[in-house]
Every structure is written in structure tokens, then in C-alpha cells.
Design a protein around this motif. Structure first.
Motif: not given
Length: 619
Positions: A493-494, A499-501, A526-527, A533-535
């Protein structure tokens, strides 16, 4: 000395209301007499304590006046899955606690915290639960020989899962090194659902070693049934999700207090979890999912919640195939073809996970023709046709990695390491030419890479092969292992937790704002930055389900043969069992329009449509 060394084991069993089985006593006696071997018993019949109590009662016999001094490393317990480590630790801790033994017990896997790793660099516990990869890392330490100088026993859990893979070869090489330092080391393997037991034993123990095969005679009744579609001709003829039978699956889950819903892939796990929650939103908090791409904290919460009875259902992959201390669940469901009789039997054992209890699994076909595979698997299990696991031989890629590991761990001399490697089943026929190639590869990069200094990893000094470059040591330790997959990226998370991969090939298709599913959560991409991996949480109710490497699974050879036998019977008008009876209309239609291929026939169908001619091949 205690008059009867086995007395503490019998007393501990009695304190729990148990009586040891003959196979458990046989293992204890064999261990005390210095033997190694393989324990073959059905899931849930007590293999773990058969292997574990031997070292404990031996130590108690040698130390009748327990003085509280913590013993150095005595037992190494190798497990194939990180998810099993915590489960195993809880089971092994019980007799240590009840018998007031001063042993320490810890795990060392990819999930182990840096604090614990730092402590273990100074001193290992009395018993260590680890994976093949983490054991290789320990062997790469310069003081590796000193670390294991008091080691008495190695237990390889779920040997059937390791043996037929390169991780099994990695384990064989590690065991050969430990036996070099500790010639009297005892090795015991635990296994279930495997056909070639003598090969499994000889592969575990190494060339020329003798050992005992201990088989449990504890009866383990098994029931396998299927959810049969009401009308087979309206059931999908292809696909892999099987959501058509979701209402029936919900009924099975609701009928019991707990259930495991096994799928064959992580993508399928995410899809089924979402479907169950969408259908029964009142179950939110009572349904969980579990697979290897979720964060450690999430997996541990699910495992503990399942053990404590806090969840009604867990949708999972093979990450929960194995284990020793889960509370027996009421229902086990297998979504889609089991792909093999052994896998189906292993998953069946998660219900009735205790001696004498009946184990049951309900198979859920994802398309009509999987009913034939289920019928074939049932027949193979009934006939005792459990898949053999052929061991991997002469894997030179694993060998060169191990050679660099040993060069890091104090170095090696050529003739000594060659003799050691040839004691393994995997490299018993290793030729001098192959060895020379491997040695040339790690010292000069081989013919193809000798012009590149980066591939000259190992240096020879007065006959001793060592790693001298710190960068080589660091990069090698970061890449130890034989599990091949796409590059894996952490999802975070931003503002918040991991969370995982997911794999790089999936991320490459995402654009900012795209929605995808992971861990049962709908996430907005998000990016991608700094290999993360930002979400953020998405308000959408739908998202793309990731695809992970290894999502396609072939049928085992044994199950394939059983399927052909079922089709041969159908060709002759014989439909045995509820699954084949349900398939009768489709197979009779196939025979009428085309043909059901005989066991020795290869069917090719030609169809003409407005688009032209089409060929369909049925291998």
C-alpha cells in the motif's frame, strides 16, 4: 541410565490419552540402535512423533539428571514449505514443554526475522526447523563445520514432495556434506502417498548406506465422492474455474464447522475466494485464503485461525497440502482435476487428520470431462496405484551452485568433494568429464563465459578451492535455491503494509488506475518503483486476477493411464461409478458422432465450418 529408555515416550503418550502404534515404537528402537530409515505412513497417523521422540529419549537416557544446560544443535528438521515450519514447531514443542527438557527449538526459513537470524549466527538452537535453501545458506558460512559438530539426527519431512525435484537434489548434497563431518549422523525421512519406497529410501540415505523402511499398518479409511451436475449436457465442456457448481459447494461448506477448498493454482484460489464472498457476504471474516504469494503475517493468521476454529472455510493451494497440527477439518473439497492420485490422497488426509478417523474429499469438476479424471483417480487409489516419484539425477546446475556454496563454507579439495558428491544417489554416476566441466565452470566460467571475470567465482589456492571476492559471496547467498519463477515483486500500500507478491510479467501489463485482486482485496495499481508495486484500496467490486508462473499442471502418468482405461470401458459400454454414469450421455454422443479412441489409438477429427477446415488432435 534409565532402565527402559522408551519409558518417557510411553509416559508422555499416556499423559495425552494416546497409545503408541507399533510403527512408532519400531522407529524409536531403530533410532536408539543407531539406524537411519524412511517412515511411510498415511497423513495424520503420527509420523512426526515417531521421528521426534527418538532423539529426545536418547538424550534423556544419557542425561538422567537434567541440569538445565541447553544442549547445542542436536536435530535438524528439514521441511519443504515455509508454511509448515510454524506448524511443525508447535508440534515439536509439546513434548519439550511437557517433559521439562532444556532444549531450545527455532525455525530458520525465508520468513525468519533478522533478530532471530542474528542470534542464530552466534548459536543455533538444540533443534532447528529449516528448508533446503536455508540449510544451504548455513553451509556457506566459514564456520559451518563447527556449527554442526554436535548434530546427531536429520529428519526430512514430506520427503515425497522433495525427492522428485531439484530441491531434493539440493537436500541430498547438503546431507552428504553433513555426513562427511558427522559419519554417525542418523537420517530419517517422513513420507506419505508414494509408490517407489525403496528408491525413496536409498535416495535419502545415499550410496551404500543401509536403512530401515518402517511402514504404518494403522488403517486410514478414505471416502472420495463428487458433486455431479444435474444435467451434464448443460454443464461446461471446457474451462478451469468450475463456478457453475458454486451453490453446491456453499451447501457443503455450510454443512460442517470447517472446510478446506483446494484449488490447483493461486489464480483459481483468488477467484473462488471472491466468488464465495460475493455469494455469502455474511461469511466475511469467516472465510480466508492461503497461498504462497501472500505475506507471511497473512499466512500465519490464516493458519492460526484454522487451528483455533475461527474460520469456517479456507480456500487454498498446495500451501496447505501438508502439515502436522491442524485441527481436522470436517470437509475437504478439490476444485478441478486432482492431476494425480497421490495429490488427491494427500489432500483427502487433511480431513480426519488423526489415527483411525475416516478421511473424505469431495471433488468439484470445473468441466464435464474432469469427471472422467476423478473416476480414474478413485479407481487408481482403490487399486493402490499411487504415483512413483522418480528422483532427479545428474543435475549439473545444482551441482555447480553447491560447489560454490562449499567453496564459501571453508573451501574444498577437489578429490574430497568429488568423492563426497558421488555418495549421493543423484550423482552416483557422475563422470570425470562432467566433474571437470563443473569445476571449470565455477573457476573460469566454462568455454562460453571464460572471457568474463564475473563468472570466475572460485579460486584455487594450494589445492584448496575458495571464494575470495566479497561481491561473489554476497550475490551467491542471495540466489541460493532451485525454485525457478518469474521475477517476483512486492505489492505494498502507498500508506501501509505489504500484501504479498506478484510476478513481473503480470505487472508489465498494468497501467495506473488498473484494478487487480490479491489476497481477496481489490487493489488499484498506482506505480512501479524501486522493485515494488505500489497500490491503494479500490472502490471497484471487480479486478483482474493475476496469473502466476507454474499455473499449468499436467496429469501424472499413472492418472493418464487410468483415464485411458476408463475411456476404454466407456468404448465397450461399461460405465462404473457415479462419475462415469453421469458422463454416459456425453461419451455416447462422442461415440455416435465420432469415436471414443481405443487405448492404442490417436484420434484426429476434421470439422468443416464457414471459416474452412479445422483439425482437432486428442493425444
Amino acid at each position: 541410565m534409565i532402565a527402559d529408555p522408551l519409558a518417557p515416550a510411553f509416559d508422555w503418550f499416556a499423559s495425552r490419552g494416546w497409545t503408541p502404534f507399533p510403527f512408532q515404537r519400531e522407529v524409536w528402537e531403530a533410532y536408539l540402535s543407531g539406524e537411519s530409515g524412511l517412515i511411510y505412513a498415511a497423513t495424520g497417523t503420527g509420523k512426526t512423533y515417531a521421528a521426534w521422540l527418538g532423539p529426545l529419549i536418547e538424550w534423556m537416557a544419557e542425561h538422567p539428571d537434567i541440569d538445565g544446560a541447553i544442549p547445542p544443535l542436536q536435530v535438524l528438521w528439514i521441511t519443504p514449505l515455509r508454511a509448515l515450519a510454524a506448524d511443525t514447531e508447535q508440534a515439536l514443542a509439546a513434548p519439550l514443554r511437557d517433559l521439562n527438557l532444556p532444549w531450545t527449538l527455532e525455525t530458520r526459513t525465508g520468513d525468519t526475522s533478522s533478530t532471530v537470524r542474528s542470534r542464530q549466527r552466534k548459536r543455533l538452537p538444540s533443534a532447528l526447523i529449516t528448508t533446503p535453501e536455508s540449510l544451504s545458506l548455513l553451509l556457506s558460512r566459514p564456520d559451518a563445520a563447527d556449527l554442526f559438530k554436535h548434530l546427531r539426527a536429520v529428519v526430512v519431512d514430506e520427503w515425497h514432495e522433495l525427492m522428485a525435484t531439484k530441491r531434493g537434489v539440493q537436500t541430498e548434497l547438503c546431507l552428504a556434506r553433513l555426513r562427511r563431518w558427522r559419519p554417525d549422523l542418523r537420517t530419517w525421512g517422513l513420507s506419505a502417498t508414494m509408490g517407489n519406497l525403496e528408491t525413496a529410501k536409498s535416495t535419502l540415505l545415499g550410496v551404500g548406506a543401509t536403512g530401515r523402511l518402517v511402514q504404518s499398518e494403522v488403517p486410514k479409511p478414505v471416502t472420495i465422492d463428487s458433486l455431479i451436475p444435474e444435467t451434464i449436457d448443460r454443464f461446461p465442456w471446457a474451462g478451469h474455474l468450475g463456478l457453475k457448481l458454486l451453490p453446491e459447494v456453499l451447501d457443503v461448506i455450510e454443512a460442517g464447522r470447517s472446510a478446506l477448498v483446494f484449488t490447483n493454482t493461486r489464480s483459481q484460489t483468488e477467484a473462488w475466494y471472491q466468488a464465495i464472498i460475493d455469494a455469502r457476504p455474511d461469511w466475511i471474516g469467516e472465510v480466508a485464503l492461503h497461498h504462497g504469494s501472500l505475506e507471511k503475517e497473512t499466512r500465519e493468521w490464516v493458519e492460526n485461525a484454522l487451528r483455533d476454529g475461527r474460520v469456517r472455510c479456507v480456500v487454498c493451494t498446495s500451501s496447505l497440502d501438508l502439515g502436522v497440527d491442524f485441527t481436522p477439518v470436517d470437509n475437504v473439497l478439490q476444485i478441478g482435476s486432482p492431476k494425480g492420485a497421490a495429490r488427491l490422497l494427500q489432500r483427502t488426509g487433511r480431513s480426519g487428520h488423526q489415527p483411525g478417523a475416516r478421511s473424505k474429499v469431495t471433488c468439484v469438476p470445473t468441466h464435464a470431462f474432469e469427471l472422467v479424471e476423478v473416476a480414474a483417480a478413485k479407481q487408481a487409489i482403490a487399486d493402490g496405484q499411487i504415483e512413483s516419484r522418480p528422483p532427479v539425477e545428474n543435475a549439473l546446475d545444482v551441482l555447480v551452485q553447491h560447489m560454490v556454496t562449499i567453496a564459501l563454507g571453508g573451501g574444498f579439495r577437489e578429490d574430497e568433494l568429488l568423492d563426497e558428491v558421488r555418495t549421493t544417489h543423484a550423482y552416483r554416476n557422475l563422470s570425470d568429464l562432467e566433474w571437470a566441466w563443473a569445476l571449470d565452470f565455477i573457476t573460469r566460467g566454462g568455454e562460453a563465459l571464460r572471457a568474463y571475470p564475473d563468472y570466475q567465482k572460485v579460486t584455487e589456492r594450494d589445492g584448496l578451492y575458495v571464494v575470495e571476492k566479497p561481491v561473489v559471496a554476497r550475490l551467491h547467498r542471495m540466489s541460493i535455491g532451485t525454485i525457478v519463477s518469474d521475477a517476483s515483486l512486492t505489492v505494498q500500500y502507498i500508506r501501509g503494509a505489504k500484501i504479498g507478491s506478484i510476478e513481473e510479467s503480470f505487472v508489465a501489463r498494468l497501467r495506473p488506475g488498473d484494478k487487480f485482486v490479491l489476497g481477496g482485496k481489490i487493489l488499484e495499481f498506482v506505480k512501479l518503483r524501486e522493485m515494488k508495486v505500489w497500490v491503494r484500496r479500490a472502490s471497484s467490486a471487480r479486478g483482474i486476477i493475476p496469473r502466476w508462473y507454474g499455473g499449468q499442471m499436467p496429469l501424472s502418468t499413472e492418472l493418464t493411464e487410468a483415464v485411458r482405461e476408463k475411456l476404454e470401458e466407456a468404448r465397450n459400454g461399461i460405465f462404473r461409478g457415479e462419475e462415469m454414469e453421469a458422463m454416459r450421455p456425453l461419451l455416447e454422443l462422442q461415440a455416435h458422432i465420432s469415436t471414443i479412441p481405443a487405448h492404442d489409438e490417436f484420434l484426429i477429427e476434421r470439422v468443416k465450418t464457414r471459416e474452412g477446415y479445422h483439425l482437432f488432435f486428442y493425444p
